[in-house]
Scaffold this motif. Structure first.
Motif, PDB file in Angstrom:
ATOM      1  N   PHE A 193       1.153   6.472   8.231  1.00 26.24           N
ATOM      2  CA  PHE A 193       0.177   5.939   7.286  1.00 26.24           C
ATOM      3  C   PHE A 193      -0.924   5.218   8.066  1.00 26.24           C
ATOM      4  CE2 PHE A 193       4.114   6.207   4.917  1.00 26.24           C
ATOM      5  CZ  PHE A 193       3.744   6.578   3.629  1.00 26.24           C
ATOM      6  N   ARG A 194      -2.146   5.290   7.528  1.00 30.84           N
ATOM      7  CA  ARG A 194      -3.259   4.522   8.105  1.00 30.84           C
ATOM      8  C   ARG A 194      -3.876   3.655   7.013  1.00 30.84           C
ATOM      9  NH1 ARG A 194      -5.110   5.963  13.279  1.00 30.84           N
ATOM     10  NH2 ARG A 194      -3.682   7.532  14.159  1.00 30.84           N
ATOM     11  N   TYR A 195      -4.378   2.494   7.423  1.00 28.37           N
ATOM     12  CA  TYR A 195      -4.815   1.479   6.466  1.00 28.37           C
ATOM     13  C   TYR A 195      -6.127   0.864   6.906  1.00 28.37           C
ATOM     14  CZ  TYR A 195       0.320   1.485   6.182  1.00 28.37           C
ATOM     15  OH  TYR A 195       1.639   1.864   6.117  1.00 28.37           O
ATOM     16  N   ARG A 196      -6.908   0.457   5.916  1.00 29.40           N
ATOM     17  CA  ARG A 196      -8.071  -0.395   6.182  1.00 29.40           C
ATOM     18  C   ARG A 196      -8.076  -1.517   5.152  1.00 29.40           C
ATOM     19  NH1 ARG A 196     -13.260   2.160   5.592  1.00 29.40           N
ATOM     20  NH2 ARG A 196     -14.103   0.610   7.025  1.00 29.40           N
ATOM     21  N   THR A 249      -9.593  -5.383   8.843  1.00 31.05           N
ATOM     22  CA  THR A 249      -8.393  -4.970   9.576  1.00 31.05           C
ATOM     23  C   THR A 249      -8.224  -3.455   9.502  1.00 31.05           C
ATOM     24  OG1 THR A 249      -7.407  -6.926   8.546  1.00 31.05           O
ATOM     25  CG2 THR A 249      -5.945  -5.586   9.903  1.00 31.05           C
ATOM     26  N   ARG A 250      -7.703  -2.874  10.588  1.00 34.19           N
ATOM     27  CA  ARG A 250      -7.246  -1.489  10.605  1.00 34.19           C
ATOM     28  C   ARG A 250      -5.801  -1.477  11.066  1.00 34.19           C
ATOM     29  NH1 ARG A 250     -11.836   2.558  13.011  1.00 34.19           N
ATOM     30  NH2 ARG A 250     -13.481   1.877  11.571  1.00 34.19           N
ATOM     31  N   ALA A 251      -5.028  -0.553  10.545  1.00 34.18           N
ATOM     32  CA  ALA A 251      -3.617  -0.531  10.933  1.00 34.18           C
ATOM     33  C   ALA A 251      -3.060   0.871  10.833  1.00 34.18           C
ATOM     34  CB  ALA A 251      -2.821  -1.478  10.059  1.00 34.18           C
ATOM     35  N   GLY A 286       0.820  -1.210   0.000  1.00 38.41           N
ATOM     36  CA  GLY A 286       0.000   0.000   0.000  1.00 38.41           C
ATOM     37  C   GLY A 286       0.855   1.261   0.000  1.00 38.41           C
ATOM     38  N   ARG A 287       1.884   1.277   0.835  1.00 35.02           N
ATOM     39  CA  ARG A 287       2.791   2.449   0.874  1.00 35.02           C
ATOM     40  C   ARG A 287       3.522   2.608  -0.460  1.00 35.02           C
ATOM     41  NH1 ARG A 287       3.959   0.033   5.793  1.00 35.02           N
ATOM     42  NH2 ARG A 287       6.104  -0.539   5.363  1.00 35.02           N
ATOM     43  N   THR A 288       4.001   1.474  -0.993  1.00 41.45           N
ATOM     44  CA  THR A 288       4.693   1.508  -2.291  1.00 41.45           C
ATOM     45  C   THR A 288       3.791   2.135  -3.351  1.00 41.45           C
ATOM     46  OG1 THR A 288       6.083  -0.421  -1.827  1.00 41.45           O
ATOM     47  CG2 THR A 288       5.630   0.037  -4.144  1.00 41.45           C
ATOM     48  N   THR A 336      -4.911   2.831   1.669  1.00 46.57           N
ATOM     49  CA  THR A 336      -3.762   3.397   2.386  1.00 46.57           C
ATOM     50  C   THR A 336      -3.872   4.911   2.344  1.00 46.57           C
ATOM     51  OG1 THR A 336      -2.443   1.544   1.593  1.00 46.57           O
ATOM     52  CG2 THR A 336      -1.224   3.457   2.437  1.00 46.57           C
ATOM     53  N   ARG A 337      -3.705   5.555   3.479  1.00 40.29           N
ATOM     54  CA  ARG A 337      -3.692   7.019   3.523  1.00 40.29           C
ATOM     55  C   ARG A 337      -2.439   7.494   4.236  1.00 40.29           C
ATOM     56  NH1 ARG A 337      -7.622   9.149   6.739  1.00 40.29           N
ATOM     57  NH2 ARG A 337      -7.789   7.132   7.798  1.00 40.29           N
TER      58      ARG A 337
END
Lengths: 145, 145, 145, 145
Positions: free
Chosen positions: C94-97, C107-109, C37-39, C82-83
């Motif tokens: 970064f925040r993820y769902r 999932t949340r991360a 996601g970051r990539t 990804t945000r």
């Protein structure tokens, strides 16, 4: 389906976590990629491997070999081709090639599989599953390899 | 057992395959190490986790957090300490610290677990298992070890 | 770009090798997904992360947390959003769902990153890189997607 | 050192994260174990592999093969024996056997390595390193251990 069409094509993008301190994909990272190739080929035959497992048919790897000809790196886009080359009620063999984005051959591999039940004991692949997979078997070695 | 003795100590040697192109252990490599810490702590209580699973008791991770304070490298020998800090019939919480060979703190972590059956549904931990694990619960936050 | 468009969407298909004896994706398997996601988000900004590393800019994870709300299984197709929510010359968050194929949240991360050079020492992100990434920063918490 | 003493013995305990939905160690999990065997054998020769890499000597895997004769499971304690069977300034070959706790043979493997510099180009192993490793070379195939 021509022999060439029987090769299943999958695109793999190398993950950061798959690379090691040499800056290249670790040699163990390739095995999950080959598994994706098998997943794609079996799904194309009409019954996804996850359903085979639900019905109690497992294809564990009993041997494998890999040749690493050129290293691959983080974020490289690879073309994996997977062929089913041997299929019987008790075993299967897949062959693989991985090409880099420029078409250079990076890796060749072979995996051999037994057919087992949920308990890990050798069993026979049911005829309907065999019939589904048979048309995927690639009988000639395509050129290049 | 003193509070300090309740910390379970495990030695981890960093594997080459666990390191990434930065030359340090990839942040995902730590989670299997924490799992070894839990395995060791539960085994010490008298019934290995693999037996709990055979009896249909699973402890899946429902949340976790890690702080990476100092990187670790291939072939580093680390000291992992694992503490069980919360235990009830329906959940468990473990806390971890990873120290480098020179005693420097490298990582802190927390994992929280549900109790489920083989089907993944929430269940209650049977009393005999709870009784085995209870003495392992660490009630105070030990000073820097 | 609206706040919603700043979320970067990536499709992940769960690999067999990523699943454990519970039949679900192992909790460590998610971290390489977040890295994808970051990539993707950084590549969209105009300079792939692999180029940042070549220029000597690294974004190692310094802390992370994950909540596993629903398990995911082999061959599941997941939607990862990804945000980038915090960005300064010395850190990023970064925040993820992760949503299942049926739209359920699984999932949340959160991952937090330092900025370092090749030697692992803290450094500052150069202004041109910062300028590229700034427009990706998501200032509001989007409603449940 | 007798031929038998040249076999390097390493104990491996199977990690939960290394096992797959069949409940057995995933076939990719074995490759990091073999790497531990090589690390142990090279360290015993007097200069750890991490130091070789610091001096710019790398031993990437160029091919490998594995035979999985019996599956292994979470928490199994395995005995890995590693032998260096070919060594020249430009290549090395290692052979491995993995035995279960009851002495049953589970796996056989071979890995072949090139010698490269930090840039990945083929190079020659310096004489002092070669001299250190030479006494570890096992010239005969030991009987079943």
């Amino acid at each position: 389906m021509t022999e060439n069409e029987k090769s299943c094509r999958t695109t793999i993008t190398v993950r950061y976590a798959e690379c090691d301190p040499m800056g290249i994909a670790h040699h163990s990272s390739y095995l999950p990629w080959l598994e994706i190739g098998r997943t794609d080929l079996i799904a194309r035959a009409g019954r996804p491997y996850r359903e085979l497992e639900r019905e109690g048919i497992f294809l564990p790897v009993v041997s494998l070999s890999l040749e690493y000809r050129r290293p691959v790196r983080y974020d490289d886009r690879l073309l994996l081709t997977t062929r089913l080359v041997i299929l019987s009620p008790v075993r299967a063999e897949f062959r693989y090639r991985i090409l880099g984005a420029d078409g250079t051959e990076c890796t060749r591999a072979v995996t051999r599989h037994a057919v087992t039940g949920r308990d890990g004991r050798v069993t026979r692949m049911p005829d309907p599953v065999l019939a589904l997979l048979k048309p995927q078997v690639c009988h000639e070695n395509p050129p290049l390899e």
